[in-house]
Enzyme design. Structure first.
Site, PDB file in Angstrom:
ATOM      1  CD  GLU A 160       0.484  28.614  55.231  1.00 21.95           C
ATOM      2  OE1 GLU A 160      -0.755  28.447  55.787  1.00 21.95           O
ATOM      3  OE2 GLU A 160       0.581  28.614  54.028  1.00 21.95           O
ATOM      4  CD  GLU A 163      -1.041  23.502  55.741  1.00 25.50           C
ATOM      5  OE1 GLU A 163      -0.023  22.670  55.522  1.00 25.50           O
ATOM      6  OE2 GLU A 163      -1.108  24.390  55.991  1.00 25.50           O
TER       7      GLU A 163
HETATM    8  N1  COA Z   1      -8.726  23.295  63.610  1.00 23.74           N
HETATM    9  C1  COA Z   1      -9.792  23.232  64.552  1.00 23.74           C
HETATM   10  N2  COA Z   1      -9.505  22.410  65.649  1.00 23.74           N
HETATM   11  C2  COA Z   1      -8.135  21.994  66.005  1.00 23.74           C
HETATM   12  C3  COA Z   1      -7.023  22.179  65.086  1.00 23.74           C
HETATM   13  C4  COA Z   1      -7.391  22.947  63.931  1.00 23.74           C
HETATM   14  N3  COA Z   1      -6.447  23.166  63.025  1.00 23.74           N
HETATM   15  N4  COA Z   1      -5.977  21.673  65.556  1.00 23.74           N
HETATM   16  C5  COA Z   1      -6.436  21.307  66.836  1.00 23.74           C
HETATM   17  N5  COA Z   1      -7.777  21.410  67.007  1.00 23.74           N
HETATM   18  C6  COA Z   1      -8.642  21.037  68.100  1.00 23.74           C
HETATM   19  C7  COA Z   1      -8.874  19.658  67.987  1.00 23.74           C
HETATM   20  O1  COA Z   1      -9.875  19.238  67.209  1.00 23.74           O
HETATM   21  C8  COA Z   1      -9.346  19.476  69.581  1.00 23.74           C
HETATM   22  O2  COA Z   1     -10.382  20.002  69.897  1.00 23.74           O
HETATM   23  P1  COA Z   1     -11.599  19.121  70.843  1.00 23.74           P
HETATM   24  O3  COA Z   1     -10.928  18.956  72.419  1.00 23.74           O
HETATM   25  O4  COA Z   1     -12.625  19.756  70.803  1.00 23.74           O
HETATM   26  O5  COA Z   1     -11.943  17.629  70.020  1.00 23.74           O
HETATM   27  C9  COA Z   1      -8.411  20.331  70.140  1.00 23.74           C
HETATM   28  O6  COA Z   1      -7.854  21.324  69.297  1.00 23.74           O
HETATM   29  C10 COA Z   1      -6.905  19.767  70.801  1.00 23.74           C
HETATM   30  O7  COA Z   1      -6.632  18.880  69.904  1.00 23.74           O
HETATM   31  P2  COA Z   1      -5.831  17.540  69.954  1.00 23.74           P
HETATM   32  O8  COA Z   1      -5.987  16.720  68.670  1.00 23.74           O
HETATM   33  O9  COA Z   1      -6.997  16.695  70.767  1.00 23.74           O
HETATM   34  O10 COA Z   1      -4.708  17.602  70.838  1.00 23.74           O
HETATM   35  P3  COA Z   1      -3.282  16.432  70.415  1.00 23.74           P
HETATM   36  O11 COA Z   1      -2.484  16.772  71.289  1.00 23.74           O
HETATM   37  O12 COA Z   1      -3.991  14.938  70.432  1.00 23.74           O
HETATM   38  O13 COA Z   1      -2.785  16.671  68.812  1.00 23.74           O
HETATM   39  C11 COA Z   1      -2.077  18.197  66.942  1.00 23.74           C
HETATM   40  C12 COA Z   1      -2.428  17.894  68.667  1.00 23.74           C
HETATM   41  C13 COA Z   1      -1.711  19.518  66.875  1.00 23.74           C
HETATM   42  C14 COA Z   1      -1.217  17.052  66.384  1.00 23.74           C
HETATM   43  C15 COA Z   1      -3.412  17.857  66.510  1.00 23.74           C
HETATM   44  O14 COA Z   1      -4.533  18.592  66.829  1.00 23.74           O
HETATM   45  C16 COA Z   1      -3.641  18.185  65.008  1.00 23.74           C
HETATM   46  O15 COA Z   1      -3.140  17.295  63.997  1.00 23.74           O
HETATM   47  N6  COA Z   1      -4.281  19.332  64.605  1.00 23.74           N
HETATM   48  C17 COA Z   1      -4.588  19.793  63.177  1.00 23.74           C
HETATM   49  C18 COA Z   1      -3.348  20.264  62.371  1.00 23.74           C
HETATM   50  C19 COA Z   1      -3.606  20.665  61.058  1.00 23.74           C
HETATM   51  O16 COA Z   1      -3.640  19.856  60.268  1.00 23.74           O
HETATM   52  N7  COA Z   1      -3.234  22.129  60.740  1.00 23.74           N
HETATM   53  C20 COA Z   1      -3.506  22.410  59.232  1.00 23.74           C
HETATM   54  C21 COA Z   1      -4.773  22.829  59.198  1.00 23.74           C
HETATM   55  S1  COA Z   1      -5.278  23.307  57.463  1.00 23.74           S
END
Ligand code: COA
Length: 256
Positions: free
Chosen positions: A110, A130
């Site tokens: 966004e 989301e």
């Molecule tokens: N909010 C808070 N923390 C987030 C985040 C978010 N939207 N996206 C990633 N992080 C954090 C993870 O919790 C992790 O933190 P940690 O190491 O303290 O546990 C760190 O960033 C790395 O993320 P990780 O999930 O371990 O990386 P990955 O390569 O396995 O996966 C994604 C990457 C992007 C697929 C996954 O992080 C994800 O699905 N994130 C959320 C995306 C989302 O739903 N966004 C919309 C939010 S409303």
């Protein structure tokens, strides 16, 4: 205080880089506040002609910070009024170039859609995930995505939460250019430099006019465009630009 945003001025470009690499640049309230403050400062600074917004190689931003929302009540969210910051980004008048590498998800996607020219690395991944955490986009995702990509593709992204590639995003009109991974930042900087050679007033009014297309019927938008076009003839830059063309020399724009 941690530096959630790295600020740097390169010539006449105001650069802001998201800087929470261990959280994939998740947009918490402190980051959004600092980002909006920085963009507004650049917008008010007569030395700055455009802005460059980037994340890092692994992520532009992986969305709003889920830690800050997980236990929030509806009243918490309402009083937090986080979308007021997004309204302020909407009011930035100078062009914002976005440099996208890696994850560009949720609020990150966004935020990218609030920018004006988007340069994406071929490794960039876009999505509105989301739905996977029980909510839906709240910072314009359902509206801007649908206007750019059309209903069918927006529904697919918003209802399944699937990610798409940079080339798919290009095909949907979500990004302006896709470049080889090693050039994602340099290309955005080059585009920003190019914008600095244009009339600052024409840039602002042209941005305003293009954005109007999202908000109005075609006839109203065309009328709006025409008025802004006429308005540019009140500027010294218009005279300079056209005279320079006729005199076969590069223009020198003063933003007047
Ligand atoms: N909010 C808070 N923390 C987030 C985040 C978010 N939207 N996206 C990633 N992080 C954090 C993870 O919790 C992790 O933190 P940690 O190491 O303290 O546990 C760190 O960033 C790395 O993320 P990780 O999930 O371990 O990386 P990955 O390569 O396995 O996966 C994604 C990457 C992007 C697929 C996954 O992080 C994800 O699905 N994130 C959320 C995306 C989302 O739903 N966004 C919309 C939010 S409303």
């Amino acid at each position: 205080m941690p530096d959630e945003i790295l600020i740097e001025t390169i010539d006449q470009i105001g650069v802001a880089r998201l800087n929470r690499p261990d959280k994939l640049n998740a947009l918490n309230l402190a980051t959004m506040t600092k980002l909006v403050d920085a963009l507004e400062r650049y917008d008010a600074d007569p030395e700055i002609r455009c802005m460059l917004l980037a994340g890092d190689e692994r992520a532009f931003a992986a969305g709003a910070d889920i830690n800050e929302m997980a236990d929030a009540t509806v009243v918490d969210m309402y009083l937090r009024n986080q979308f007021a910051r997004w309204e302020r980004i909407k009011r930035i008048q100078k062009p914002i170039v976005a440099a996208i590498s890696g994850y560009c998800l949720g609020g990150g996607c966004e935020l990218m859609m609030h920018c004006d020219i988007v340069i994406a690395s071929e490794n960039a991944r876009f999505g509105q995930p989301e739905i996977n955490i029980g909510v839906m986009p709240g910072a314009g995702g359902t509206q801007r995505l649908t206007r750019s990509a059309g209903k069918a593709r927006a529904m697919d992204m918003v209802l399944t939460g699937h990610m798409i590639s940079a080339h798919e995003a290009l095909g949907m009109g979500l990004v302006s250019r896709v470049v080889p991974a090693e050039h994602w930042y340099r290309e955005a900087l080059n585009v920003s430099r190019e914008l600095c050679t244009k009339s600052p007033l024409a840039l602002r009014l042209a941005k305003e006019s293009v954005l109007k297309a999202h908000e109005t019927a075609l006839s109203e938008g065309l009328e709006y465009e025409r008025k802004l076009f006429y308005l540019l003839f009140a500027t010294a830059d218009q005279k300079e630009g056209m005279r320079a063309f006729l005199e076969k020399r590069p223009p020198v724009y003063l933003g007047k």
